[in-house]
Every structure is written in structure tokens, then in C-alpha cells.
Design an enzyme around this catalytic site. Structure first.
Site, PDB file in Angstrom:
ATOM      1  N   GLY A   1      30.105  47.856  37.779  1.00 51.69           N
ATOM      2  CA  GLY A   1      29.050  48.569  38.948  1.00 51.69           C
ATOM      3  C   GLY A   1      30.239  48.974  39.868  1.00 51.69           C
ATOM      4  O   GLY A   1      30.063  50.125  40.514  1.00 51.69           O
ATOM      5  N   ALA A   2      31.043  48.078  40.345  1.00 51.77           N
ATOM      6  CA  ALA A   2      32.074  48.440  41.504  1.00 51.77           C
ATOM      7  C   ALA A   2      33.349  47.421  41.451  1.00 51.77           C
ATOM      8  O   ALA A   2      33.039  46.497  40.551  1.00 51.77           O
ATOM      9  CB  ALA A   2      31.600  48.381  42.662  1.00 51.77           C
ATOM     10  N   MET A   3      34.288  47.758  41.936  1.00 51.71           N
ATOM     11  CA  MET A   3      35.619  46.758  41.960  1.00 51.71           C
ATOM     12  C   MET A   3      36.129  46.768  43.228  1.00 51.71           C
ATOM     13  O   MET A   3      36.327  47.707  43.838  1.00 51.71           O
ATOM     14  CB  MET A   3      36.516  47.413  40.651  1.00 51.71           C
ATOM     15  N   GLU A   4      36.390  45.539  43.642  1.00 49.60           N
ATOM     16  CA  GLU A   4      36.834  45.289  44.783  1.00 49.60           C
ATOM     17  C   GLU A   4      38.266  45.466  45.396  1.00 49.60           C
ATOM     18  O   GLU A   4      38.858  44.684  46.035  1.00 49.60           O
ATOM     19  CB  GLU A   4      36.460  43.812  45.391  1.00 49.60           C
ATOM     20  N   ASN A   5      39.086  46.308  44.649  1.00 47.52           N
ATOM     21  CA  ASN A   5      40.381  46.654  44.887  1.00 47.52           C
ATOM     22  C   ASN A   5      40.812  46.812  46.402  1.00 47.52           C
ATOM     23  O   ASN A   5      39.941  47.393  47.241  1.00 47.52           O
ATOM     24  CB  ASN A   5      40.898  47.790  44.252  1.00 47.52           C
TER      25      ASN A   5
ATOM     26  N   HIS B   1      28.508  43.752  48.836  1.00 43.98           N
ATOM     27  CA  HIS B   1      29.061  42.718  47.799  1.00 43.98           C
ATOM     28  C   HIS B   1      30.611  43.099  47.566  1.00 43.98           C
ATOM     29  O   HIS B   1      31.620  41.982  47.740  1.00 43.98           O
ATOM     30  CB  HIS B   1      28.626  42.890  46.263  1.00 43.98           C
ATOM     31  N   GLU B   2      31.342  44.253  47.560  1.00 40.10           N
ATOM     32  CA  GLU B   2      32.528  44.440  47.380  1.00 40.10           C
ATOM     33  C   GLU B   2      33.323  44.348  48.902  1.00 40.10           C
ATOM     34  O   GLU B   2      34.435  43.770  48.884  1.00 40.10           O
ATOM     35  CB  GLU B   2      32.822  46.042  47.112  1.00 40.10           C
TER      36      GLU B   2
ATOM     37  N   HIS C   1      34.215  40.737  49.156  1.00 40.45           N
ATOM     38  CA  HIS C   1      35.351  40.185  48.729  1.00 40.45           C
ATOM     39  C   HIS C   1      36.656  40.575  49.365  1.00 40.45           C
ATOM     40  O   HIS C   1      37.688  39.823  48.987  1.00 40.45           O
ATOM     41  CB  HIS C   1      35.364  41.075  47.336  1.00 40.45           C
TER      42      HIS C   1
ATOM     43  N   GLU D   1      32.727  35.536  42.608  1.00 41.68           N
ATOM     44  CA  GLU D   1      31.806  36.428  42.224  1.00 41.68           C
ATOM     45  C   GLU D   1      30.310  35.804  42.960  1.00 41.68           C
ATOM     46  O   GLU D   1      29.575  36.506  43.354  1.00 41.68           O
ATOM     47  CB  GLU D   1      31.704  36.752  40.778  1.00 41.68           C
TER      48      GLU D   1
END
Length: 976
Positions: free
Chosen positions: A360-364, A396-397, A400, A419
Site C-alpha cells: 500500500g505504501a512504504m516508509e522510506n 501510518h507511514e 514510521h 508495523e
């Protein structure tokens, strides 16, 4: 999605030599015919130590006509236990900083494929003397330095050892470098490599995403490193505890833009139509959080303390689809800075929407990547559900950025903390951005009840595994499941509740500040929360660690039974199938320390009661006469509640007489607990069904959604039997007042309800009314859909209602309606609209259309790879499509497995999705045969899901056999 080490300051990092034009010339020399390189690299995994095998082709300064060969270790017959045969890195080396230059090609080469070339070096410190360097590498081809894959120089060792031999260990994904002497303890060294990789469409590592804009196909070079794919982009020490500083330079076409974790500090023209963009060094961070992207995207921005930018396709930005994300990012960032009592640690926050993205998404860190549906909002097309998803995913991201990025788990066995925490506080951040939504209540639906269904199986697993149990990439990928996300969120919410939010956030703040830029294990958080509790005067019956270990180290959860006649309170491990056998041992014997918030006859009790044994006595929990007791207020505890029969009857009577005296979340709880207790044979199924009778007078969303979720199980079990007719008749009877309610408050379906939850419940009213054959509903959706078919450029259906209206209209229609929906799907320029249509197309009752649709799922130009598994699940949700989807998955498993890989995060969802209706001995045999047939190919990250599906099928069989007759009688009686 999101250990101590050697810290390198920014000052030291800046001293690193950045690659300039000379390096670019070298990288240009790496632009070779990749197909030949790839074929030379396709060697089988090896076992055993190889003999030295010097190569004969050296790197040149001009582009070679043939790639230098990549050496692999020869096969050995005897098993080996060498370091390169293990999946974990030895603790001999620690990276300090990397310098990486990458050049992705956004056009196919002469062999018809996309490649990227790269040059990198890593400076590392030797922690223990060794003659071996292991560094992760996967699907990279190397050019040669002095007859080897790399060169080694000393930073503070004037006489570094020379390289003896190098090879690739494909199985464990290592570049193995054996030295002729030892690296010295405490000394630093530099390892240089040059390489070529494929910019494939596999959604992992450094990959490509394609889309069409103005009838032109465009390519984005982008990344997804988590959990173990940074090694596909450049050779690296690819474990979360191997934190380092990263200096990134991207070479790209003149008309494109380059992004990475840090802010751009320099862009210059080089070699014709090329640009070289250099970025500020990152903070000390893990490889899985790296990101680099080349595209022709546009952006919008805000500059406050932090530069915030939203990136997307040019048309999406021009049409204003990034505005909502931009408007809420600043407030959410500010909320988390206050919540953590820690400043955002970076100078900018980029967020980018990608057409192809598996998660869904990624917290880079500093460059968060999203599916378009999770970032872009168009008020003309997007529903309130789309808007909420954007708010919660962004929250959410951003959570992080501190919890996960600033402070990172030492190893993946603690993924749940990373998570689970973000899955909890995403509701808090979104609530701050949208305070009128009352969104914090939805964690009960979205996480607590979602994960209860899995954690009540004997094949569930604890939140935290032992570190030595998680080694292979596919084992790591399996951890990205509902247990890690939703159970993690649920138990952390419970912890925050019994500690109080003030104490919880105080402990978080000291934890984050103490371990900033380093790694931890989950017990480090418990220690800081304990200190916060102690200094705040919060008295606990047991230390935080003792309480939480019982929730973290053993799977499952308890059912708490309260006998209101005697005040006896007891707990027992809750299993949906009480006959299932739990083989996983627990040092706590499946007992928990259970915090219970409760009320008596509408009056909340001030003091939390702790159940510490299997059985206890609390006289305050006995009631008299018509008084009633309700436990687990607002479902803040991670457990189910059962009562004596008399108290159940009093609760049912209260629901009938005046349901509003019971809090709305707990009205949903009574429904959910009773249905699941019935499945576990603790209460009767008819008692559970009786809890739905009061819904005739209910207009709130949460109880209705809980009821629908639970009655969906009855539909799954009985929609192929004679029970289905009376069941539908009962549902139609119960939904009629809700249909009338929304007809009135929406002025005959022409206005949108003001309340966020009401907008959701309006959808429920239409969905159930149409599916149960309510003529007014079916006429309405067919009218709307026909209007749209007559004028495709003017869709009269409100975005909130489109998902259910599209599905109902296509289900009631034929190939004409399906083909129109398919055409609209193909032409949809907004991802959220395409998603609604993609799901609705699975609602048709025509098998030939569903079979055609299934075939499309393995054609990426028609159905994007990111959407393939969910499309198959949509089809399986249809009673007509379920056997077709199951046959398709079995027949095409090799293709599915090879295309989407054993590490796909959605693989377990696919297995669960196509088998959840299974309830016969024949289906069980098919499932067991499927497991046996694919023992060779493997099931990848779906392995555990197959075992869970087998267990679930057995439980379904028994439940149907025991309940079918009584359920049929009940629905027949109550539907009259």
C-alpha cells in the site's frame, strides 16, 4: 509498510569522495548487452567451498562487446556449513557509509530490456579479524577489477590484504570475497564494485513502473527495498541492524527528475542529454529504507519547518489530486512531533504516487512511496472511504519516520513492533487531521476483529518469533501478516489504555531519544515504559515486561467468562474450533494478565480489574434482578467476553428495549463476541442470531458492519444450500428500516449524509437491500448505471456509492453491462475509480465472463501485477466465481508463483481468499492435494496460509454439520 553499531557523523560522511564526471564515463562503459550478462549469471545455487577460479577478462574503459563472466561456486556433493551457506551476515564487519551512483535507462536496449548500471563503494569497519567479506547481492552482474568482482583498499590500514577469489552464492544471495590475509580488528576498509542489473517490472528492488499519459507510454524507475531487496539495487550489508550513511547520485535523462531520501544538493549536465543529481547524505539508517526514483513527474509543495512535496503523474498534479495529501501531511507531522516529543529528523518529506506498487505504501525515510489509491484524491471521483484510506496510510507511514526509521528493530522477528505500532497510531494521526470523523473507533473493526479471526486458529503464531527462526527472505516476508500489523496494533492500544496515554507517550519519547539512529529489541520499549510508569506514580500489579510477554510470546488470546450470579471470572485460550489441537508450547500455559474495563447497568466502573489466574472471584461483578453487566468497554482489551445465560438474556433485552444505553462500540462487541463464541461452541448459534434482531432499530455503522461481517460467514457456508433463501429473506426484513432511514435523510438518495460513519452505513443499506432482492434498490442502481451507460462522460453515481452500485448493476445485468464496465475500467485515469470497477467486474453471474477475467489477471498489460492477486480474490468472493478461481489457481500455480514470487506480500491473501468458502470433505481433499502437489514448486509466503486454510476448512465442515438444521429453522421462522 514500515543493535548498536558504529555511528558516523555527517562531518565524516561529507569527507567521502563523491563520484563526478570521470565516474560517469566509467558507468557508461557498463552499458552492455544485458541479455548476455544475464545468461552468464544464471547459474544454480552451490553448496560447499569453491576452488579459487581466477577470471581472464578484465574491465576496460570502453564498453565491452560481451560482459565479463560472473563466477559462481562449483557444486559440492557434501553438505557445507560455511559462512556463505547461512542466510545471516557474520558479526565481523560493520558498514559506516556507502557512496552509490546509479544510472537507470528508461528506454529498452538493443536486446529489448531495461537495465541500470551502477558504481558503488562501501566503507566498513572490521569488528573481528577475518579473511572473508560477505556482502549481499542478488541478480546483479559485475564487471571486473583486477580479475575479481571488486577492489579492496585500506582506509587506516596501509597494507590491506589482497583478494584471493570471488564468487556469487545465489541461494543465500551473497557476493563472497575471500582474501589472502586478514582484515584487522578496528581498521576500516573500502570495497568498490561496478555492476549492471535489470530494471524489471517485478515490483522489488530497483524496478520500473509504466503508465500511459497523452497516449505516450512512460517509465518510472523506482524502488521497493523492504524487506530484502536493496541487494538487487547494489551490493550491501542488507540487514536492518547494519545501519550506515548513504551518499546517493543518480544519472538520468535531461527531461526527468531524480529523487532520493535526502534533499537534492546539486544537479549538473554531463555527457550529452544526461543530468547527474547528487543528494545530501542520509542519516544513519537501514538499507531497507533507501529509495531512489527517476521520473518526469510534477509536484506541489509547502515549506514550513520541513519541505513537504507531493509527487505524481503530471496530469494528476495538474488536476489537483495531490492537494488533500499535501494539506494533511503538515498537521500529521506536527501531531507526531508532539506525540513523540521529538522533532522530525529530516529536512524534507517527499511522498510519491506510483502506478505499480506491491504494497500500500512504504516508509522510506524522507521519500515515502504509495500506490496511487493511497495518496491521490479527486473529490469528483474518490469516495469518503478513499479519503479515509489516504489519511490513515499517510499517518501510518509518517509514524514510521520515528518509530521504525529513527529507531529500528534489530532483526525482522520484531517486525510486529514496527508495523503494529504504526497500525495503532495511524488512527491517532488521522483523527488529528480529521477530528469530525471519530475515526479512532474504527480500529476495532479494522484491526481487532480482523485479526481475531486468524489468532483464534491453532495454526496462529506469536507476535515475536525467536531470532533464529527467521532467516530466509521468504520467512521474513511471511511476517508481514495480520498478526504483525493488527494484533500488534491491538495489544499496543491495550497497553496504552492501561498505562494511560500520558505515560505511554512519555515512555515512547525517552525510548526514541535514547536509541536514536540505532536498533533495539522489543523489550527495550517495555523498559522505557516501565520507567515512565514508575516516575509517573502508576501502580501495576506486575512489571510491564511480565504483562506484555504473555501477549507477545504466546499466540492467541483469551475468552473471559463472567458468571454474574456468583462473581466468578475465568479465562481460557479461545479457539474457533474447540476440537483443534494446539501443538505450539507456551511457557505461560496460555494464560494472560487481562485488564478488564466494565460497567454495571450503564454505569462505568472506575477501577480496572485484572484477571491474573485461570479463575478468580470478584463480588463486584455479581448483579441482581434486572441489572446487567458489560465487560471490555470500547473493546480496549484484546480478548472476547462470555457471560452466564441470564446476563446474556438481560443484554439482549436491553438491546431490544433501549439499545442506546449500551455504548455503540460495545453493541458491535456483543454481536461479534456472540457469533464467534457460537462458532467455538461456547454459546448457541441461535443466541448469536438473536443479537441481530435489534438491528431493526439500529442506524449506527459499527454494529451494522459487525453484523454484516458475521453474517457473511453464514452466506459463505450456506449460499450453495437451501438455507440461503430464508437467510436472504431475514436480512431483507432487517435492512428495510435502515433503507427507509437513508431514503429520508438523503432526500430520496439525492444528498450525502453529513456524518462520516453515516456515509459508510448508507452504502451498507444499498448493498444489503440490493443483494436481498429489494426491488426499489435494484431499480435504483440499474437506473443510475443505465444513465451512465447512455452518457459515459457524465457519471450520475456519487463516489461513495459507486463500488456497491457498480457491483449490483453488473450482477443484475449481462455482458452488455460487464463490457461497459470493462471499457470504463480501461479508460479510467483515476486509480481509485479503476479500483472500484476492477472489483465490480467480478460480481457478474456469467461464468464465461469470470473465466475471461481470470485469464486477464496474468497479463500485466491488462491487469497490473500489483492487482493480480486481489482480482482473483474478488472473483472468488462471488459464489459463481469461487470454483472457477480455485480451478484457475491450481491449474496456473506455476505461472502465478513464477510471476509473483514466493516473497509477495499478497501471496497469503490469495490462498486465504480463494479457499475461505471451503466447507466440504471434497474441498478439504482438494486443498490437501494442492499442498502435496506443490511441495516441489513451493508455496513461498503462502505456506502458512495453506495450513491455516486446511484448519479453517475442517472447522467449517464441522460447524455446518452441527448447525445447518437449526440455522435453517431459525431463519425460516424469523423471516416470516
Amino acid at each position: 509498510m514500515g543493535k548498536g553499531g558504529f555511528y558516523i557523523s555527517k562531518a565524516v560522511g561529507v569527507v567521502a569522495i563523491l563520484l563526478g564526471a570521470a565516474a560517469v564515463a566509467t558507468i557508461i562503459a557498463l552499458s552492455v548487452v544485458y541479455a548476455e550478462e544475464k545468461s552468464k549469471n544464471e547459474v544454480k545455487p552451490t553448496e560447499g567451498k569453491p576452488e579459487p577460479s581466477p577470471t581472464t577478462t578484465k574491465a576496460t574503459t570502453a564498453a565491452p562487446t560481451t560482459a565479463a563472466p560472473t563466477t559462481a561456486a562449483p557444486t559440492s556433493a557434501a553438505p557445507s556449513n560455511e559462512p556463505w551457506d547461512k542466510y545471516r551476515l557474520p558479526d565481523t564487519l560493520m558498514p559506516e557509509y556507502y557512496n552509490i551512483t546509479l544510472w537507470p535507462r528508461l528506454q529498452r536496449n538493443e536486446s529489448g530490456i531495461f537495465i541500470f548500471t551502477g558504481k558503488s563503494f562501501v566503507v566498513f569497519k572490521c569488528l573481528q579479524a577475518t579473511n572473508l567479506i560477505l556482502i549481499h547481492s542478488n541478480k546483479l552482474n559485475y564487471t571486473k577489477f583486477d580479475e575479481h568482482h571488486a577492489t579492496l583498499t585500506g582506509i587506516d590500514d596501509p597494507n590491506p590484504p589482497t583478494i584471493n577469489t570471488t564468487w556469487l552464492k545465489l541461494e543465500t544471495q551473497f557476493l563472497v570475497i575471500q582474501l589472502k590475509g586478514n582484515l584487522l580488528h578496528g581498521k576500516s576498509y573500502r570495497l568498490d564494485t561496478e555492476f549492471v542489473g535489470e530494471l524489471a517490472d517485478d515490483l522489488g528492488g530497483f524496478y520500473r513502473s509504466e503508465y500511459s499519459e497523452d497516449n505516450v507510454t512512460k517509465v518510472v524507475a523506482t524502488t521497493q527495498m523492504q524487506p530484502t531487496d536493496a541487494r538487487k539495487a547494489f551490493p550491501c550489508f542488507d540487514e536492518p541492524a547494519m545501519k550506515a550513511v548513504f551518499h546517493i547520485t543518480l544519472i538520468h535523462d535531461n527531461e526527468t527528475k531524480a529523487l532520493s531520501n535526502g534533499k537534492e544538493i546539486d544537479t549538473k549536465n554531463i555527457e550529452g542529454n544526461l543530468l547527474s543529481t547528487t543528494f545530501e547524505p542520509t542519516e544513519r539508517m537501514s538499507t531497507y529504507l533507501l529509495a531512489f526514483i527517476v521520473s518526469d513527474y510534477d509536484s506541489i509543495e509547502q515549506q514550513d519547518d520541513v519541505l513537504i512535496r507531493i509527487w505524481a503523474r503530471k496530469k494528476a498534479i495538474a488536476d489537483g489530486h495531490g492537494e488533500y495529501a499535501l494539506n494533511i501531511t503538515g498537521p500529521i507531522l506536527q501531531f507526531f512531533q508532539k506525540y513523540y516529543n521529538a522533532s522530525y529528523p529530516l529536512s524534507k518529506s517527499d511522498q510519491i504516487a506510483l502506478p505499480d506498487f506491491n504494497a500500500g505504501a512504504m516508509e522510506n525515510w524522507g521519500l515515502i512511496t504509495y500506490r496511487e489509491t493511497a495518496l491521490l484524491y479527486d473529490p469528483q471521483v474518490s469516495s469518503n472511504g478513499n479519503k479515509e484510506r489516504i489519511a490513515t496510510v499517510i499517518s501510518h507511514e509518517l509514524a514510521h519516520m520515528w518509530f521504525g526509521n529513527l529507531v529500528t528493530m534489530k532483526w525482522w522477528n520484531d517486525l510486529w513492533l514496527n508495523e503494529g505500532f504504526a497500525s495503532y497510531v495511524e488512527y491517532l494521526g488521522a483523527d488529528h487531521a480529521e477530528p469530525t470523523w471519530n475515526i479512532k473507533d474504527l480500529i476495532v473493526l479494522g484491526d481487532v476483529y480482523r485479526v481475531f479471526a486468524i489468532d483464534a486458529l491453532a495454526s496462529s503464531h506469536p507476535l515475536s518469533s525467536r531470532e533464529d527462526e527467521i532467516n530466509k527472505p521468504e520467512q521474513i516476508s511471511e511476517l508481514f501478516d495480520a498478526i504483525s500489523y493488527s494484533k500488534g496494533a491491538s495489544v499496543l492500544r491495550m497497553l496504552s489504555e492501561f498505562l494511560t496515554e500520558d505515560v505511554f507517550t512519555k515512555g515512547l519519547s525517552t525510548y526514541l531519544n535514547h536509541f536514536a539512529y540505532n536498533n533495539t529489541v522489543y523489550t527495550d520499549l517495555w523498559d522505557h515504559l516501565q520507567t515512565a510508569a514508575d516516575t509517573s506514580g502508576v501502580e501495576l500489579l506486575h512489571p510491564v515486561r511480565d504483562i506484555m510477554d504473555r501477549w507477545v510470546l504466546q499466540m492467541g488470546f483469551p475468552v473471559v467468562t463472567i458468571n454474574t450470579a456468583t462473581g466468578t471470572v475465568s479465562q481460557k485460550h479461545f479457539l474457533l474450533d474447540p476440537d483443534s489441537v494446539v501443538t505450539r508450547p507456551s511457557e505461560f500455559n496460555y494464560q494472560w494478565y487481562v485488564p478488564i474495563k466494565w460497567m454495571k447497568t450503564g454505569i462505568e466502573q472506575e477501577k480496572v480489574y485484572w484477571l491474573q489466574q485461570k479463575e478468580d472471584k470478584n463480588d463486584n461483578m455479581s448483579v441482581n434482578g434486572n441489572d446487567w453487566l458489560l465487560a471490555n468497554l470500547d473493546v480496549t482489551g484484546y480478548y472476547r467476553v462470555n457471560y452466564d445465560n441470564d446476563n446474556w438474556e438481560r443484554l439482549l433485552a436491553k438491546l431490544t428495549e433501549n439499545h442506546t444505553e449500551i455504548p455503540v462500540i460495545n453493541r458491535g462487541q456483543i454481536l461479534d463476541d456472540s457469533f464467534n463464541l457460537a462458532r467455538a461452541k461456547i454459546v448457541s448459534t441461535t443466541l448469536a442470531l438473536r443479537t441481530t434482531k435489534y438491528l431493526y432499530n439500529e442506524t449506527e455503522y459499527i454494529p451494522w458492519q459487525v453484523a454484516i461481517n458475521n453474517l457473511d460467514y453464514f452466506i459463505l457456508m450456506f449460499d450453495r444450500t437451501e438455507v440461503y433463501g430464508p437467510l436472504q429473506a431475514y436480512l431483507g426484513k432487517q435492512i428495510k428500516p435502515l433503507w427507509d432511514h437513508f431514503t429520508q435523510i438523503t432526500d430520496n438518495w439525492t444528498k450525502v449524509p453529513d456524518n462520516h460513519m453515516d456515509q459508510y452505513n448508507e452504502v451498507n443499506a444499498i448493498k444489503i437491500a440490493c443483494s436481498t432482492g429489494f426491488k426499489d434498490c435494484q431499480d435504483l442502481v440499474k437506473y443510475w448505471y443505465t444513465q451512465w451507460m447512455q452518457n459515459p462522460n457524465d457519471n450520475p453515481i456519487h463516489p461513495n456509492l459507486r463500488s456497491t452500485v457498480y457491483c449490483s448493476a453488473i450482477a443484475e445485468g449481462g455482458d452488455k453491462e460487464w463490457n461497459f464496465g470493462w471499457e470504463m475500467f480501461q479508460n479510467a485515469s483515476i486509480a481509485s475509480e479503476a479500483e472500484k470497477l476492477r472489483a465490480a467486474l467480478a460480481c457478474t453471474k456469467y461464468p464465461w465472463l469470470l473465466n475471461r477475467y481470470l485469464e486477464y489477471t496474468l497479463v500485466p498489460k491488462i491487469i497490473r501485477k500489483q492487482d493480480a492477486t486481489s482480482t482473483i480474490i474478488y472473483i472468488a468472493n462471488n459464489v459463481v466465481g469461487q470454483p472457477l478461481a480455485w480451478d484457475f489457481v491450481r491449474a496456473r500455480w506455476d505461472d502465478i508463483f513464477s510471476q509473483y514470487g514466493g516473497g509477495s506480500f499478497s501471496f497469503s491473501n490469495l490462498i486465504n481468499g480463494v479457499t475461505k468458502r471451503f466447507s466440504t470433505a471434497f474441498e478439504l481433499r482438494q486443498l490437501e492435494q494442492f499442498k502435496k502437489d506443490n511441495a516441489g514448486t513451493g508455496l513461498g509466503s503462502g505456506t502458512q496460509a495453506v495450513d491455516q486454510s486446511i484448519e479453517r476448512t475442517k472447522a467449517n465442515m464441522k460447524w455446518v454439520a452441527e448447525n445447518k438444521a437449526s440455522v435453517l429453522q431459525w431463519f425460516t421462522t424469523e423471516s416470516g
